[in-house]
Design an enzyme around this catalytic site. Structure first.
Site, PDB file in Angstrom:
ATOM      1  N   ASP A   1       9.738  -2.523   6.173  1.00 24.91           N
ATOM      2  CA  ASP A   1       9.740  -1.295   5.493  1.00 24.91           C
ATOM      3  C   ASP A   1       9.262  -0.277   6.562  1.00 24.91           C
ATOM      4  O   ASP A   1       8.482  -0.718   7.655  1.00 24.91           O
ATOM      5  CB  ASP A   1       8.949  -1.141   4.223  1.00 24.91           C
TER       6      ASP A   1
ATOM      7  N   ASP B   1       8.196   3.668   6.001  1.00 26.09           N
ATOM      8  CA  ASP B   1       6.841   4.535   5.483  1.00 26.09           C
ATOM      9  C   ASP B   1       5.879   3.688   4.980  1.00 26.09           C
ATOM     10  O   ASP B   1       6.208   3.091   3.878  1.00 26.09           O
ATOM     11  CB  ASP B   1       7.515   5.579   4.594  1.00 26.09           C
TER      12      ASP B   1
END
Length: 171
Positions: A8, A10
């Site tokens: 992922d 952020d």
């Protein structure tokens, strides 16, 4: 077929400051570039899969996401690391930009981004992992047949190192 590590963005690679799209405001998570480099050195593909509802909400455009990912790639290259491909979902069912206001198969927790990258790059799903910071990341991983791992900080390299030791070696 090669295994991969799906990151992922952020909250895993960079601090999650909400709707990040400006390189000048990006703050790398401690150890993130080194973690990506370790994944590369282990022979695994490295991908980013990120929901970017800020596009659907009209906060920024796809061109800004592309520019940020190019900047991130250059920053990683400076330390000998690389992301093999960045994937993002611009959709949100409550978006204000009509073309992006939709329910889709790419927005996590759906597995669309992982599935597409896996097909395009001949990824060995059963030897791959996902590193996320939200339950939706782990749900997307599970739906794609990938083992998910929850990152809660503070150092991504320290988090990734034992995972890489547990993964099968690439020949």
């Amino acid at each position: 077929m090669r295994p991969a590590v799906f990151f992922d963005r952020d909250g895993v690679l960079n601090e999650d400051d909400g709707y990040a799209f400006e390189p000048s405001k990006i703050r790398w998570i401690k150890g993130a570039p080194e973690a990506v480099r370790a994944v590369n050195q282990s022979g695994y593909l490295a991908f980013v899969v990120t929901n970017q509802s800020g596009i659907a909400r009209g906060f920024y455009g796809e061109h800004q996401v592309h520019a940020l990912h190019e900047w991130m790639a250059a920053q990683l290259a400076d330390v000998g690391a690389r992301i093999d491909e960045f994937a993002y979902c611009p959709h949100h069912p409550e978006g204000t930009v009509t073309e992006y206001r939709q329910t889709c198969s790419c927005r996590k927790p759906q597995p669309g981004m992982i599935n597409e990258l896996s097909k395009r790059h001949s990824v060995d799903i059963h030897r791959s992992i996902m590193i996320g910071d939200k339950q939706s990341d782990l749900e997307a991983a599970s739906a794609a047949g990938v083992t998910g791992h929850m990152f809660r900080g503070p150092d991504l390299k320290e988090f990734v190192a034992p995972l890489l030791k547990q993964l099968p070696r690439i020949r």
